[in-house]
Design a protein around this motif. Structure first.
Motif, PDB file in Angstrom:
ATOM      1  N   VAL A  59       0.832  -1.079  -0.040  1.00  0.00           N
ATOM      2  CA  VAL A  59      -0.011   0.125   0.174  1.00  0.00           C
ATOM      3  C   VAL A  59       0.951   1.588  -0.437  1.00  0.00           C
ATOM      4  O   VAL A  59       1.486   1.360   0.768  1.00  0.00           O
ATOM      5  N   ASN A  60       0.658   2.248  -1.347  1.00  0.00           N
ATOM      6  CA  ASN A  60       1.403   2.974  -1.124  1.00  0.00           C
ATOM      7  C   ASN A  60       0.568   4.447  -0.964  1.00  0.00           C
ATOM      8  O   ASN A  60      -0.206   4.261  -2.582  1.00  0.00           O
ATOM      9  N   ARG A  61      -0.032   5.505   0.411  1.00  0.00           N
ATOM     10  CA  ARG A  61      -1.001   6.299  -0.821  1.00  0.00           C
ATOM     11  C   ARG A  61      -1.833   5.912  -1.050  1.00  0.00           C
ATOM     12  O   ARG A  61      -2.862   4.749  -0.816  1.00  0.00           O
ATOM     13  N   ALA A  62      -2.731   6.477  -2.750  1.00  0.00           N
ATOM     14  CA  ALA A  62      -3.589   6.158  -3.377  1.00  0.00           C
ATOM     15  C   ALA A  62      -3.362   4.828  -4.194  1.00  0.00           C
ATOM     16  O   ALA A  62      -4.270   3.872  -4.068  1.00  0.00           O
ATOM     17  N   ALA A  63      -2.125   4.135  -3.892  1.00  0.00           N
ATOM     18  CA  ALA A  63      -1.606   2.813  -5.383  1.00  0.00           C
ATOM     19  C   ALA A  63      -1.885   1.686  -4.235  1.00  0.00           C
ATOM     20  O   ALA A  63      -0.783   1.610  -2.406  1.00  0.00           O
ATOM     21  N   ARG A  64      -2.253   0.698  -4.510  1.00  0.00           N
ATOM     22  CA  ARG A  64      -2.253  -0.240  -4.522  1.00  0.00           C
ATOM     23  C   ARG A  64      -0.962  -1.189  -5.388  1.00  0.00           C
ATOM     24  O   ARG A  64      -1.849  -1.386  -6.344  1.00  0.00           O
ATOM     25  N   ILE A  65      -0.132  -2.137  -5.056  1.00  0.00           N
ATOM     26  CA  ILE A  65       0.318  -2.637  -5.719  1.00  0.00           C
ATOM     27  C   ILE A  65       0.815  -4.503  -5.297  1.00  0.00           C
ATOM     28  O   ILE A  65       0.562  -4.683  -4.431  1.00  0.00           O
ATOM     29  N   VAL A  66       0.427  -4.902  -6.241  1.00  0.00           N
ATOM     30  CA  VAL A  66       1.065  -6.026  -6.928  1.00  0.00           C
ATOM     31  C   VAL A  66       2.227  -6.115  -7.524  1.00  0.00           C
ATOM     32  O   VAL A  66       2.410  -5.881  -7.894  1.00  0.00           O
ATOM     33  N   ARG A  67       3.138  -7.381  -6.800  1.00  0.00           N
ATOM     34  CA  ARG A  67       4.149  -6.887  -7.172  1.00  0.00           C
ATOM     35  C   ARG A  67       4.636  -8.832  -7.257  1.00  0.00           C
ATOM     36  O   ARG A  67       4.331 -10.369  -6.550  1.00  0.00           O
ATOM     37  N   LEU A  68       4.740  -8.883  -8.977  1.00  0.00           N
ATOM     38  CA  LEU A  68       4.832 -10.739  -9.237  1.00  0.00           C
ATOM     39  C   LEU A  68       6.250 -10.892  -8.452  1.00  0.00           C
ATOM     40  O   LEU A  68       7.047 -10.279  -9.259  1.00  0.00           O
ATOM     41  N   ASN A  69       6.060 -12.775  -7.409  1.00  0.00           N
ATOM     42  CA  ASN A  69       7.879 -12.282  -7.116  1.00  0.00           C
ATOM     43  C   ASN A  69       8.361 -13.695  -7.303  1.00  0.00           C
ATOM     44  O   ASN A  69       8.683 -14.573  -6.022  1.00  0.00           O
ATOM     45  N   GLU A  91     -10.957  -7.117  -2.704  1.00  0.00           N
ATOM     46  CA  GLU A  91     -10.631  -6.057  -1.309  1.00  0.00           C
ATOM     47  C   GLU A  91     -10.398  -4.764  -1.995  1.00  0.00           C
ATOM     48  O   GLU A  91     -11.206  -4.086  -1.597  1.00  0.00           O
ATOM     49  N   TRP A  92      -9.946  -4.912  -2.660  1.00  0.00           N
ATOM     50  CA  TRP A  92      -9.053  -3.085  -2.919  1.00  0.00           C
ATOM     51  C   TRP A  92      -9.814  -2.803  -3.945  1.00  0.00           C
ATOM     52  O   TRP A  92     -10.268  -1.791  -3.649  1.00  0.00           O
ATOM     53  N   GLY A  93     -10.864  -4.269  -4.840  1.00  0.00           N
ATOM     54  CA  GLY A  93     -11.376  -2.910  -5.563  1.00  0.00           C
ATOM     55  C   GLY A  93     -12.630  -2.388  -4.562  1.00  0.00           C
ATOM     56  O   GLY A  93     -13.907  -1.590  -5.159  1.00  0.00           O
ATOM     57  N   LYS A  94     -12.756  -3.236  -3.844  1.00  0.00           N
ATOM     58  CA  LYS A  94     -14.193  -2.668  -2.830  1.00  0.00           C
ATOM     59  C   LYS A  94     -13.941  -1.083  -1.563  1.00  0.00           C
ATOM     60  O   LYS A  94     -14.555  -0.210  -1.345  1.00  0.00           O
ATOM     61  N   SER A  95     -12.723  -0.898  -1.840  1.00  0.00           N
ATOM     62  CA  SER A  95     -11.393  -0.657  -0.859  1.00  0.00           C
ATOM     63  C   SER A  95     -12.053   1.380  -1.430  1.00  0.00           C
ATOM     64  O   SER A  95     -11.546   1.804  -1.874  1.00  0.00           O
ATOM     65  N   ASP A  96     -12.597   2.436  -0.967  1.00  0.00           N
ATOM     66  CA  ASP A  96     -12.698   3.706  -0.579  1.00  0.00           C
ATOM     67  C   ASP A  96     -11.266   4.221  -0.903  1.00  0.00           C
ATOM     68  O   ASP A  96     -10.490   5.433  -1.528  1.00  0.00           O
ATOM     69  N   ALA A  97     -10.241   3.915   0.225  1.00  0.00           N
ATOM     70  CA  ALA A  97      -8.520   3.925   0.219  1.00  0.00           C
ATOM     71  C   ALA A  97      -7.600   3.689  -1.237  1.00  0.00           C
ATOM     72  O   ALA A  97      -6.858   4.857  -1.888  1.00  0.00           O
ATOM     73  N   ALA A  98      -8.879   3.120  -2.011  1.00  0.00           N
ATOM     74  CA  ALA A  98      -7.227   2.544  -2.956  1.00  0.00           C
ATOM     75  C   ALA A  98      -7.917   3.073  -3.993  1.00  0.00           C
ATOM     76  O   ALA A  98      -9.497   3.215  -4.515  1.00  0.00           O
ATOM     77  N   LYS A  99      -7.108   3.854  -4.989  1.00  0.00           N
ATOM     78  CA  LYS A  99      -7.782   4.808  -5.671  1.00  0.00           C
ATOM     79  C   LYS A  99      -7.305   3.383  -7.080  1.00  0.00           C
ATOM     80  O   LYS A  99      -7.507   3.500  -8.696  1.00  0.00           O
ATOM     81  N   GLU A 250      -8.789  15.217  -6.127  1.00  0.00           N
ATOM     82  CA  GLU A 250     -10.420  14.741  -6.237  1.00  0.00           C
ATOM     83  C   GLU A 250     -10.681  13.503  -6.314  1.00  0.00           C
ATOM     84  O   GLU A 250     -10.436  13.111  -7.523  1.00  0.00           O
ATOM     85  N   ASP A 251     -11.225  12.889  -5.514  1.00  0.00           N
ATOM     86  CA  ASP A 251     -12.331  11.601  -5.294  1.00  0.00           C
ATOM     87  C   ASP A 251     -12.424  11.714  -6.626  1.00  0.00           C
ATOM     88  O   ASP A 251     -13.528  11.819  -6.688  1.00  0.00           O
TER      89      ASP A 251
END
Length: 504
Positions: A59-69, A91-99, A250-251
């Motif tokens: 989680v980095n501010r507005a971004a939700r990051i997936v790293r294939l590892n 889950e992130w698709g439903k989160s108001d915090a994730a932009k 703005e959101d």
């Protein structure tokens, strides 16, 4: 078809942005998602814990990051990764915090080299089919995601890797990008919704890529429309940080303006067109592809390539060599899938893929191809089955009996979008168009059939200038439109002095 217009006044209007409605998914968020689509079966639980770091989430501010590892495996997808990815991304698709969502691969060599199909050798068809249904369910979730997704195609992006990125609105190619759907070489077919995205590339390029499994490297991936932007690999870290900062906006998640903000942010990191760049599949190669891959059967395609090769076309000759290595059955199914993919919606595409994959699990060519190429690592022609009399209609669910397990999965896919509009979950054209102008757009403008094109004949430079304004000076627009015009237009007789052009 010819343009009959005489006025040469050119109307230059700003670009319009595609739109996606951002209705929130109605399924309640729970620590353990109970929908059957997301349940990890007991047999997968062990695999999921075997390598707990094969996917990293951040989680980095507005971004939700997936790293294939899984860098040693070029981030190839396995069940463990799918088990982790699907619930977290949902889950992130439903989160108001994730932009917005960012997907990238670790190790510097690949976003994802595909599904780990070598692990499916020797397993029961029901189990291998289960892997593919999980993979395609994730791809469908990404294709209908209620928030913007940015994928970094940095390095190898093939097969399952293409499925993770090609249905997303922002796809970043780099100088290391190697994009392909190489399944016909292993006795499979271009899956992960490839029939949808390949059929929407210019001319017959998508058909060629589906049948031959050939690559788009580096800038070519951007030029062809597989990628929406081209950013040097060394700038991706800074780009990721910039995207995360968009929480100051703005959101406007899912709105037209928010997507424009993301597009502009990525544009700031783009590089100029490489010096002396020429699209690998442009010019005479592009003409050969369009002329030879326009047919409905592999026999007709092979005949057309043979005639072109006999006339001295070296590219046609090399393409025949390429086709000779591929599974005849795989190529026939690939061709039919691309043809159908142009006419159906994204939901039906993934249902078709699930059924087709289940059929291939019982075909000898799949076992032969995976073993020959991925296990034995041979480079010649595998011992393929004769496919001259195969009825390929058996590979599609319509008119065939669908197993109960797949019927249940189809119902689960329908349930995912039951509270959303068809344009969100069953669209026939991607809701976003952030890539370079398409050949169809240029054709419509030259013929005076495009929105605001007006009744006129134009010169090549006037057409180019129109698209430069329409696309706000996007890197590569001039080169892309010029290549299309050189290949697809000619000067109109009687207007040689003015250099007015028409489509041919």
């Amino acid at each position: 078809m010819s343009a009959i217009h005489s006025s040469r006044r050119l109307l230059l209007l700003g670009s319009s942005w595609s739109r996606r409605v951002s209705t929130a998914w109605s399924m309640p968020l729970r620590a353990k998602i109970s929908n059957p689509v997301f349940l990890a079966k007991a047999e997968m639980a062990t695999a999921a814990t075997a390598d707990h770091d094969d996917v990293l989430f951040e989680v980095n501010r507005a971004a939700r990051i997936v790293r294939l590892n899984r860098p040693r495996k070029l981030n190839a997808l396995n069940e463990s990764m799918l088990t982790k990815l699907t619930p977290r991304i949902t889950e992130w698709g439903k989160s108001d915090a994730a932009k917005l969502l960012i997907i990238r691969g670790e190790g510097g060599k690949a976003l994802c080299a595909g599904g780990d199909v070598a692990a499916l050798l020797g397993v029961p068809p029901t189990k291998s089919t289960g892997f593919f249904t999980k993979e395609y369910t994730l791809d469908y979730i990404l294709a209908t995601y209620p928030k913007p997704i940015v994928t970094f195609m940095d390095g190898i992006t093939m097969g399952g890797g293409a499925g993770l990125c090609m249905h997303t609105p922002f796809r970043i190619a780099t100088e290391k990008t190697a994009f392909a759907m190489p399944e016909t070489l292993i006795g499979f077919y271009p899956d992960v919704g490839a029939s949808f995205f390949l059929s929407r590339l210019d001319g017959e390029l998508g058909t060629y890529l589906a049948v031959t499994g050939e690559r788009l490297n580096g800038f070519d991936a951007y030029f062809a429309g597989a990628a929406t932007h081209f950013v040097p690999s060394e700038k991706l870290k800074d780009l990721e940080a910039r995207l995360a900062e968009l929480d100051t906006v703005e959101d406007l998640t899912g709105s037209r303006k928010y997507n424009a903000v993301i597009n502009n942010a990525i544009d700031d990191f783009q590089t100029e067109v490489p010096v002396d760049y020429k699209f690998f599949y442009g010019g005479d190669k592009g003409k050969t592809i369009d002329a030879c891959f326009k047919f409905e059967t592999m026999e007709e395609i092979t005949d057309a390539l043979t005639k072109a090769a006999d006339a001295g076309d070296e590219f046609a000759n090399s393409t025949l060599d390429t086709i000779n290595l591929r599974s005849p059955l795989s190529m026939k199914v690939a061709l039919a899938a691309v043809r159908k993919g142009k006419t159906i919606d994204i939901l039906e595409t993934f249902k078709d893929d699930m059924f087709i994959a289940s059929k291939f699990m019982t075909e000898p060519d799949f076992q032969t191809g995976v073993s020959y190429r991925l296990v034995e690592k041979q480079n010649g022609r595998a011992d393929w089955e004769d496919a001259s009399n195969v009825d390929i209609t058996k590979f599609w669910p319509k008119g065939n009996e669908v197993p109960e397990s797949l019927q249940a999965t189809f119902a689960e896919l329908d349930q995912l979008g039951h509270d959303r509009s068809a344009e969100e979950v069953a669209y026939k054209e991607y809701p976003f168009h952030n890539s370079l102008p398409t050949e169809k757009e240029v054709e419509q403008f030259v013929l005076g059939e495009a929105r605001n094109s007006g009744p006129f004949l134009a010169t090549k430079e006037e057409v180019i200038e129109y698209f430069l304004v329409e696309y706000r000076g996007k890197i590569g627009v001039r080169e892309k439109v010029a290549e299309i015009l050189d290949r697809k237009t000619q000067i109109v007789k009687g207007h040689e002095d003015e250099q007015l052009i028409n489509w041919v």
